[in-house]
Design a protein around this motif. Structure first.
Motif, PDB file in Angstrom:
ATOM      1  N   GLY A   1       0.962  15.692   4.629  1.00 62.44           N
ATOM      2  CA  GLY A   1       0.706  15.044   5.914  1.00 62.44           C
ATOM      3  C   GLY A   1       1.119  13.584   5.964  1.00 62.44           C
ATOM      4  O   GLY A   1       0.752  12.867   6.898  1.00 62.44           O
ATOM      5  N   LYS A   2       1.936  13.138   5.005  1.00 64.60           N
ATOM      6  CA  LYS A   2       2.291  11.720   4.927  1.00 64.60           C
ATOM      7  C   LYS A   2       3.141  11.279   6.126  1.00 64.60           C
ATOM      8  O   LYS A   2       2.828  10.282   6.783  1.00 64.60           O
ATOM      9  CB  LYS A   2       3.039  11.439   3.616  1.00 64.60           C
ATOM     10  CG  LYS A   2       2.263  11.834   2.364  1.00 64.60           C
ATOM     11  CD  LYS A   2       3.011  11.472   1.096  1.00 64.60           C
ATOM     12  CE  LYS A   2       4.325  12.214   0.922  1.00 64.60           C
ATOM     13  NZ  LYS A   2       4.166  13.689   0.817  1.00 64.60           N
ATOM     14  N   THR A   3       4.207  12.013   6.407  1.00 60.12           N
ATOM     15  CA  THR A   3       5.079  11.631   7.515  1.00 60.12           C
ATOM     16  C   THR A   3       4.377  11.829   8.853  1.00 60.12           C
ATOM     17  O   THR A   3       4.579  11.051   9.789  1.00 60.12           O
ATOM     18  CB  THR A   3       6.399  12.416   7.458  1.00 60.12           C
ATOM     19  OG1 THR A   3       7.100  12.056   6.263  1.00 60.12           O
ATOM     20  CG2 THR A   3       7.283  12.101   8.652  1.00 60.12           C
TER      21      THR A   3
ATOM     22  N   HIS B   1       0.845  -1.190   0.000  1.00 65.92           N
ATOM     23  CA  HIS B   1       0.000   0.000   0.000  1.00 65.92           C
ATOM     24  C   HIS B   1       0.882   1.242   0.000  1.00 65.92           C
ATOM     25  O   HIS B   1       1.760   1.386   0.858  1.00 65.92           O
ATOM     26  CB  HIS B   1      -0.898  -0.001   1.234  1.00 65.92           C
ATOM     27  CG  HIS B   1      -2.070   0.913   1.150  1.00 65.92           C
ATOM     28  ND1 HIS B   1      -3.382   0.461   1.160  1.00 65.92           N
ATOM     29  CD2 HIS B   1      -2.155   2.265   1.046  1.00 65.92           C
ATOM     30  CE1 HIS B   1      -4.199   1.489   1.080  1.00 65.92           C
ATOM     31  NE2 HIS B   1      -3.483   2.596   1.006  1.00 65.92           N
ATOM     32  N   ALA B   2       0.697   2.126  -0.944  1.00 67.43           N
ATOM     33  CA  ALA B   2       1.495   3.345  -1.040  1.00 67.43           C
ATOM     34  C   ALA B   2       0.685   4.553  -0.584  1.00 67.43           C
ATOM     35  O   ALA B   2      -0.506   4.666  -0.886  1.00 67.43           O
ATOM     36  CB  ALA B   2       1.982   3.561  -2.467  1.00 67.43           C
ATOM     37  N   LEU B   3       1.354   5.452   0.141  1.00 68.27           N
ATOM     38  CA  LEU B   3       0.791   6.749   0.509  1.00 68.27           C
ATOM     39  C   LEU B   3       1.551   7.805  -0.279  1.00 68.27           C
ATOM     40  O   LEU B   3       2.771   7.925  -0.138  1.00 68.27           O
ATOM     41  CB  LEU B   3       0.953   7.020   2.004  1.00 68.27           C
ATOM     42  CG  LEU B   3       0.147   6.178   2.979  1.00 68.27           C
ATOM     43  CD1 LEU B   3       0.571   6.491   4.406  1.00 68.27           C
ATOM     44  CD2 LEU B   3      -1.344   6.412   2.805  1.00 68.27           C
ATOM     45  N   ILE B   4       0.854   8.537  -1.123  1.00 72.91           N
ATOM     46  CA  ILE B   4       1.505   9.566  -1.920  1.00 72.91           C
ATOM     47  C   ILE B   4       0.797  10.899  -1.716  1.00 72.91           C
ATOM     48  O   ILE B   4      -0.303  10.959  -1.163  1.00 72.91           O
ATOM     49  CB  ILE B   4       1.536   9.209  -3.424  1.00 72.91           C
ATOM     50  CG1 ILE B   4       0.127   9.222  -4.018  1.00 72.91           C
ATOM     51  CG2 ILE B   4       2.199   7.849  -3.642  1.00 72.91           C
ATOM     52  CD1 ILE B   4       0.102   9.074  -5.542  1.00 72.91           C
ATOM     53  N   GLY B   5       1.436  11.954  -2.185  1.00 71.35           N
ATOM     54  CA  GLY B   5       0.875  13.290  -2.080  1.00 71.35           C
ATOM     55  C   GLY B   5       1.981  14.313  -2.164  1.00 71.35           C
ATOM     56  O   GLY B   5       3.158  13.979  -1.985  1.00 71.35           O
TER      57      GLY B   5
ATOM     58  N   LEU C   1      -2.922  11.664  -0.273  1.00 67.70           N
ATOM     59  CA  LEU C   1      -3.200  12.679   0.730  1.00 67.70           C
ATOM     60  C   LEU C   1      -2.992  14.066   0.135  1.00 67.70           C
ATOM     61  O   LEU C   1      -2.094  14.276  -0.677  1.00 67.70           O
ATOM     62  CB  LEU C   1      -2.275  12.515   1.942  1.00 67.70           C
ATOM     63  CG  LEU C   1      -2.441  11.258   2.783  1.00 67.70           C
ATOM     64  CD1 LEU C   1      -1.353  11.209   3.855  1.00 67.70           C
ATOM     65  CD2 LEU C   1      -3.815  11.194   3.426  1.00 67.70           C
ATOM     66  N   ALA C   2      -3.825  15.001   0.549  1.00 68.96           N
ATOM     67  CA  ALA C   2      -3.673  16.402   0.155  1.00 68.96           C
ATOM     68  C   ALA C   2      -4.162  17.257   1.311  1.00 68.96           C
ATOM     69  O   ALA C   2      -5.268  17.040   1.819  1.00 68.96           O
ATOM     70  CB  ALA C   2      -4.470  16.711  -1.109  1.00 68.96           C
TER      71      ALA C   2
ATOM     72  N   ILE D   1      -3.489  17.622  -8.652  1.00 74.24           N
ATOM     73  CA  ILE D   1      -2.998  17.950  -7.314  1.00 74.24           C
ATOM     74  C   ILE D   1      -1.562  17.473  -7.110  1.00 74.24           C
ATOM     75  O   ILE D   1      -0.715  18.199  -6.609  1.00 74.24           O
ATOM     76  CB  ILE D   1      -3.922  17.349  -6.237  1.00 74.24           C
ATOM     77  CG1 ILE D   1      -5.172  18.213  -6.109  1.00 74.24           C
ATOM     78  CG2 ILE D   1      -3.217  17.247  -4.901  1.00 74.24           C
ATOM     79  CD1 ILE D   1      -6.082  17.810  -4.985  1.00 74.24           C
ATOM     80  N   TYR D   2      -1.291  16.223  -7.528  1.00 70.70           N
ATOM     81  CA  TYR D   2       0.006  15.634  -7.204  1.00 70.70           C
ATOM     82  C   TYR D   2       1.063  15.920  -8.250  1.00 70.70           C
ATOM     83  O   TYR D   2       2.212  16.191  -7.946  1.00 70.70           O
ATOM     84  CB  TYR D   2      -0.149  14.133  -7.019  1.00 70.70           C
ATOM     85  CG  TYR D   2       1.132  13.474  -6.550  1.00 70.70           C
ATOM     86  CD1 TYR D   2       1.585  13.677  -5.243  1.00 70.70           C
ATOM     87  CD2 TYR D   2       1.887  12.685  -7.400  1.00 70.70           C
ATOM     88  CE1 TYR D   2       2.765  13.103  -4.802  1.00 70.70           C
ATOM     89  CE2 TYR D   2       3.065  12.104  -6.955  1.00 70.70           C
ATOM     90  CZ  TYR D   2       3.497  12.319  -5.674  1.00 70.70           C
ATOM     91  OH  TYR D   2       4.672  11.747  -5.244  1.00 70.70           O
ATOM     92  N   LEU D   3       0.674  15.834  -9.500  1.00 71.72           N
ATOM     93  CA  LEU D   3       1.624  15.988 -10.585  1.00 71.72           C
ATOM     94  C   LEU D   3       1.671  17.390 -11.170  1.00 71.72           C
ATOM     95  O   LEU D   3       2.480  17.684 -12.022  1.00 71.72           O
ATOM     96  CB  LEU D   3       1.322  14.967 -11.694  1.00 71.72           C
ATOM     97  CG  LEU D   3       1.336  13.503 -11.262  1.00 71.72           C
ATOM     98  CD1 LEU D   3       0.925  12.609 -12.410  1.00 71.72           C
ATOM     99  CD2 LEU D   3       2.718  13.098 -10.758  1.00 71.72           C
ATOM    100  N   GLY D   4       0.707  18.231 -10.743  1.00 68.47           N
ATOM    101  CA  GLY D   4       0.699  19.597 -11.235  1.00 68.47           C
ATOM    102  C   GLY D   4       0.202  19.739 -12.649  1.00 68.47           C
ATOM    103  O   GLY D   4       0.511  20.706 -13.317  1.00 68.47           O
ATOM    104  N   GLU D   5      -0.604  18.761 -13.103  1.00 68.65           N
ATOM    105  CA  GLU D   5      -1.139  18.817 -14.454  1.00 68.65           C
ATOM    106  C   GLU D   5      -2.537  19.427 -14.445  1.00 68.65           C
ATOM    107  O   GLU D   5      -3.273  19.360 -13.469  1.00 68.65           O
ATOM    108  CB  GLU D   5      -1.191  17.422 -15.076  1.00 68.65           C
ATOM    109  CG  GLU D   5       0.172  16.772 -15.212  1.00 68.65           C
ATOM    110  CD  GLU D   5       0.086  15.386 -15.824  1.00 68.65           C
ATOM    111  OE1 GLU D   5      -1.001  15.027 -16.315  1.00 68.65           O
ATOM    112  OE2 GLU D   5       1.093  14.682 -15.819  1.00 68.65           O
ATOM    113  N   ASP D   6      -2.914  20.004 -15.579  1.00 66.99           N
ATOM    114  CA  ASP D   6      -4.269  20.519 -15.727  1.00 66.99           C
ATOM    115  C   ASP D   6      -5.238  19.359 -15.911  1.00 66.99           C
ATOM    116  O   ASP D   6      -4.934  18.365 -16.564  1.00 66.99           O
ATOM    117  CB  ASP D   6      -4.375  21.447 -16.937  1.00 66.99           C
ATOM    118  CG  ASP D   6      -3.582  22.720 -16.725  1.00 66.99           C
ATOM    119  OD1 ASP D   6      -3.422  23.119 -15.559  1.00 66.99           O
ATOM    120  OD2 ASP D   6      -3.130  23.304 -17.735  1.00 66.99           O
ATOM    121  N   THR D   7      -6.431  19.480 -15.346  1.00 66.53           N
ATOM    122  CA  THR D   7      -7.439  18.461 -15.561  1.00 66.53           C
ATOM    123  C   THR D   7      -8.036  18.642 -16.941  1.00 66.53           C
ATOM    124  O   THR D   7      -8.050  19.727 -17.498  1.00 66.53           O
ATOM    125  CB  THR D   7      -8.564  18.583 -14.511  1.00 66.53           C
ATOM    126  OG1 THR D   7      -9.079  19.916 -14.530  1.00 66.53           O
ATOM    127  CG2 THR D   7      -8.028  18.254 -13.127  1.00 66.53           C
TER     128      THR D   7
END
Length: 247
Positions: A41-43, A32-36, A218-219, A241-247
């Protein structure tokens, strides 16, 4: 079956909310990966899992047992181990010294201060076997501070595994590792025992996508999205949110 669970977990530092109403369920044996993004707030969440921080409110359960108020050492004894973004090793010890101490403590030998650990053949044999498993056999008698950084990261993971955890929390295991040493670290992470539930925090998305079977995003301290690798990879809001790309 659930290995690790949080229920409406909140952590505030004064007026700042670092973890906001996080309810997370991680199944036994998961990868299970936690990314953001930085500051998500991951750590902080890992520190709540392990008892470094006490939550402002909410619950943490390990194997269905409420561990919310347990101290860190009691969580380790119940099967929760971790590594850190920056290693916490004893530089003047050899890997063999460190491994024998970790195994001896797990077996209760650490309290037998009048008897050298080296006299316990079972401890020594397990220590050597674990170091061999993690590619550290050739360096087991060198001072830890003299090891390449990638080897130090491997030693930290090996020490966490020596505690025989049910759940292992890896906080950016590849962070700071030179490119030429990264593949060895990544190979060890991918080959961790299948019966150990592994929770990975990592910014290296190649590692995340090759390792995880489920991802939580997480965000701003809150759980923003959750799903399989494929679902997260094609989620336009996660990309924004994470990669900084436009939706």
């Amino acid at each position: 079956m659930t290995a690790l669970e949080t229920r409406h977990l909140v952590k505030r530092f004064g007026g700042f909310t670092a973890t906001h109403d996080v309810s997370l369920s991680i199944r036994k044996g998961a990868r299970h990966a936690l990314i953001g993004p930085n500051g998500a707030g991951k750590t902080t969440l890992i520190n709540l899992f392990t008892g470094v921080f006490a939550p402002t409110s909410g619950q943490i359960l390990l194997d269905g047992e409420d561990i919310t108020t347990l101290p860190a050492h009691a969580r380790v004894a119940r099967g929760l181990s971790r590594t850190f973004q920056i290693n916490q090793l004893f530089g003047d010890f050899t890997p063999l010294d460190s491994m024998m101490l970790a195994i001896g403590e797990r077996k209760g030998h650490g309290r037998r201060f009048w008897r050298p650990l080296a006299a316990d053949r079972d401890v020594a044999e397990e220590a050597v076997a674990t170091l061999e498993q993690f590619g550290l056999a050739d360096a087991m008698s060198n001072e830890t501070k003299l090891l390449p950084y990638g080897k130090q990261r491997l030693l930290e993971i090996a020490l966490a595994i020596a505690a025989k955890p049910k759940v292992l929390l890896l906080d950016e295991p590849a962070a700071g590792v030179p490119e030429e040493e990264r593949e060895e670290v990544l190979a060890i992470v991918r080959a961790l025992p299948e019966d150990v539930t592994v929770v990975l925090i990592e910014h290296d998305m190649d590692l995340v996508f090759s390792f995880a079977d489920r991802i939580s995003v997480l965000a701003a301290g809150a759980l923003f999205a959750e799903g399989t690798v494929e679902e997260i990879a094609r989620n336009p809001q996660v990309k924004a949110i994470y990669l900084g790309e436009d939706t």
